[in-house]
Design a protein around this motif. Structure first.
Motif, short mmCIF file in Angstrom:
data_model
loop_
_atom_site.label_atom_id
_atom_site.label_comp_id
_atom_site.label_asym_id
_atom_site.label_seq_id
_atom_site.Cartn_x
_atom_site.Cartn_y
_atom_site.Cartn_z
N THR A 20 0.87 -1.18 0.00
CA THR A 20 0.00 0.00 0.00
C THR A 20 0.90 1.22 0.00
N TYR A 21 0.76 2.03 -1.05
CA TYR A 21 1.52 3.29 -1.08
C TYR A 21 0.72 4.32 -0.32
N ARG A 22 1.41 5.13 0.42
CA ARG A 22 0.75 6.26 1.10
C ARG A 22 1.37 7.52 0.56
N THR A 23 0.56 8.36 -0.04
CA THR A 23 1.10 9.63 -0.52
C THR A 23 1.14 10.58 0.67
N PRO A 24 2.32 11.11 1.00
CA PRO A 24 2.52 11.78 2.29
C PRO A 24 1.63 12.99 2.51
N LYS A 29 -4.33 6.48 0.22
CA LYS A 29 -3.70 5.16 0.16
C LYS A 29 -3.94 4.55 -1.20
N VAL A 30 -2.90 3.96 -1.76
CA VAL A 30 -3.07 3.21 -3.02
C VAL A 30 -2.69 1.77 -2.74
N GLU A 31 -3.68 0.89 -2.85
CA GLU A 31 -3.39 -0.54 -2.65
C GLU A 31 -2.87 -1.10 -3.97
N ALA A 32 -1.56 -1.11 -4.14
CA ALA A 32 -0.99 -1.51 -5.43
C ALA A 32 -0.93 -3.03 -5.58
N LEU A 33 -0.71 -3.74 -4.49
CA LEU A 33 -0.66 -5.21 -4.54
C LEU A 33 -1.46 -5.79 -3.39
N GLY A 50 0.72 -7.89 -17.30
CA GLY A 50 -0.35 -7.11 -16.69
C GLY A 50 -0.52 -5.81 -17.43
N PRO A 51 -1.73 -5.23 -17.38
CA PRO A 51 -1.93 -3.94 -18.04
C PRO A 51 -1.24 -2.82 -17.27
N ASN A 52 -1.26 -1.62 -17.78
CA ASN A 52 -0.67 -0.47 -17.09
C ASN A 52 -1.27 -0.33 -15.70
N GLY A 53 -0.41 -0.11 -14.73
CA GLY A 53 -0.88 0.11 -13.37
C GLY A 53 -1.28 -1.14 -12.62
N ALA A 54 -1.00 -2.32 -13.19
CA ALA A 54 -1.43 -3.59 -12.57
C ALA A 54 -0.63 -3.91 -11.32
N GLY A 55 0.61 -3.43 -11.27
CA GLY A 55 1.46 -3.73 -10.11
C GLY A 55 2.73 -4.49 -10.46
N LYS A 56 3.08 -4.51 -11.74
CA LYS A 56 4.28 -5.25 -12.16
C LYS A 56 5.55 -4.62 -11.58
N THR A 57 5.69 -3.31 -11.79
CA THR A 57 6.90 -2.64 -11.30
C THR A 57 6.94 -2.67 -9.78
N THR A 58 5.79 -2.52 -9.14
CA THR A 58 5.74 -2.57 -7.67
C THR A 58 6.25 -3.92 -7.18
N THR A 59 5.78 -5.02 -7.81
CA THR A 59 6.23 -6.36 -7.41
C THR A 59 7.74 -6.46 -7.55
N PRO A 94 15.93 -1.85 -14.49
CA PRO A 94 14.75 -1.11 -14.04
C PRO A 94 13.89 -0.67 -15.22
N GLU A 95 12.66 -0.24 -14.90
CA GLU A 95 11.73 0.17 -15.95
C GLU A 95 12.28 1.35 -16.75
N GLN A 96 12.87 2.31 -16.03
CA GLN A 96 13.46 3.46 -16.72
C GLN A 96 14.90 3.60 -16.28
N ASP A 171 12.49 -5.34 -16.01
CA ASP A 171 11.18 -4.67 -16.02
C ASP A 171 10.98 -4.05 -17.40
N GLU A 172 10.13 -4.63 -18.19
CA GLU A 172 9.82 -4.20 -19.56
C GLU A 172 11.07 -4.13 -20.44
N PRO A 173 11.76 -5.26 -20.63
CA PRO A 173 13.02 -5.20 -21.39
C PRO A 173 12.83 -4.86 -22.86
N SER A 203 6.15 -7.52 -18.92
CA SER A 203 5.89 -7.01 -20.26
C SER A 203 4.39 -6.92 -20.48
N HIS A 204 3.99 -6.09 -21.44
CA HIS A 204 2.61 -6.22 -21.91
C HIS A 204 2.60 -6.51 -23.39
N ILE A 205 3.76 -6.90 -23.93
CA ILE A 205 3.80 -7.31 -25.34
C ILE A 205 3.59 -8.82 -25.35
#
Ligand SMILES: Nc1ncnc2c1ncn2[C@@H]1O[C@H](COP(=O)(O)OP(=O)(O)OP(=O)(O)O)[C@@H](O)[C@H]1O
Ligand SMILES: [Mg+2]
Length: 340
Positions: A20-24, A29-33, A50-59, A94-96, A171-173, A203-205
């Motif tokens: 759960t991300y908490r924006t300070p 609260k964002v329940e990402a996973l 997973g689609p965008n925002g699914a939680g891949k990078t978070t995992t 990393p993703e970026q 992450d998204e190679p 990936s989402h490809i």
């Protein structure tokens, strides 16, 4: 080639992972996973979909020890996350990827090698080999800030491999790569697998994932929807049949038509009325029949209307169909909630 299913000495194990991300400032609260569990066995290529925002990078960030775990647990190479020992045997893209942009790729890989305590001669040898391997020979000496997105991705891949890792997490190679670059990355991943390494990539490809993954997990809305071999996950009953026809102006219905073009239009209309879906272009017609359709009957009808059968193909569910089905199902309750 089939790979063994993961056993207890899993290279990656996630158990009921939650984040759960908490924006300070806004205290939102964002329940990402939510309760993510899966295991990756040694030598597997594991695709994380997973689609965008699914939680891949978070995992991936949780597994890499880059952010705190809200609940649940994870281990990498047998060590609880985060582990310095596991980090030595791990390669991560990393993703970026962001690097000091005044360096060139030779200097970047040298720096990467130093961080792992690799001796100078060996650093040079590995760096040269990796630069060749990721297709950046022409970019030696060029500052990273002048790299295109695809070149940066290649530099990031080389960096992820500098320590000759046992586990590679990407992450998204394929992101930012053209079709040739994507094929090169697929080949590289398969080569790593042939060397006995374990590869976990997001990936989402879907076509890329389907081609090279031994197993995949589909994550939507922070929850795992499926885990398994792509061929075992998709449904086995045919979804229908595709019939490709070449139309001629010889059908009985079209006999009275004034011109060949009218005859084709009449035949197209008659056949279209009998199919579930049709794509027609000039004298080519692709008809899709539903799972219960009488294919024989349809073919006889089409022939009677001047159709020559080019091909008849049963259509099975693809990974993309399954993926879209899962995304839709996961979003439907949220959409209903929003509407009420
Ligand atoms: N630092 C953060 N603070 C707050 N929310 C975040 C943060 N990072 C990610 N999120 C949220 O967590 C969810 C999952 O994001 P994540 O980046 O893991 O998705 P993803 O599957 O990698 O998506 P993409 O395919 O776009 O890369 C999203 O709702 C996102 O907005
Ligand atoms: Mg991501």
């Amino acid at each position: 080639m089939a790979r063994p299913a993961p056993s207890d000495d899993a290279v990656i194990r996630a158990t009921d992972l939650a984040k759960t991300y908490r924006t300070p400032f806004r205290r939102k609260k964002v329940e990402a996973l939510r309760g993510v569990s899966f295991a990756v066995g040694k030598g597997e290529v594991f695709g994380f979909l997973g689609p965008n925002g699914a939680g891949k990078t978070t995992t991936i960030r949780l597994l890499m020890g880059l952010c705190s775990i809200t609940a649940g647990s994870a281990s990498i190479l047998g060590q609880p996350v985060p582990s310095r020992e596991a980090r030595q045997r791990l390669g991560f893209l990393p993703e970026q990827p962001y690097f000091y942009d005044y360096l060139d790729v030779v200097e970047l890989l040298d720096l990467g090698g130093r961080l792992f305590g690799i001796a100078a001669a060996e650093r040079r040898r590995r760096g040269d080999r990796l630069i060749e391997r990721v297709g950046l020979r022409h970019a030696r000496g060029l500052a990273l800030k002048k790299f295109s997105k695809g070149m940066m991705q290649r530099a990031g891949l080389a960096m992820a491999l500098i320590n000759d890792p046992d586990l590679v997490v990407l992450d998204e190679p394929m992101s930012g790569l053209d079709p040739v670059g994507r094929k090169e990355v697929r080949d590289l991943i398969l080569e790593l697998r042939d060397q006995g390494k374990t590869v976990f990539f997001s990936s989402h490809i879907l076509s890329d994932v389907e081609q090279i993954s031994d197993r995949v997990a589909i994550v939507v809305g922070g929850k795992i929807q499926d885990v398994g071999r792509p061929r075992e996950l998709v449904g086995h009953a045919p979804l229908g049949t595709e019939v490709l026809l070449h139309l001629t102006a010889a059908g009985d219905v079209t006999a009275g038509a004034a011109a060949p073009a009218d005859a084709l239009a009449a035949a197209t209309a008659a056949i279209t009325a009998r199919a579930d879906k049709v794509r027609a272009e000039r004298d080519e017609l692709l008809a899709v029949l539903g799972p219960g359709a009488d294919v024989d009957d349809f073919l006889a009808f089409a022939r009677g209307h001047g159709g020559k059968v080019v091909s008849v193909t049963p259509r099975y569910e693809t990974l993309e169909d399954l993926f879209l089905r899962r995304v839709e199902a996961a979003r439907a309750p949220a959409a209903r909630e929003a509407a009420s």
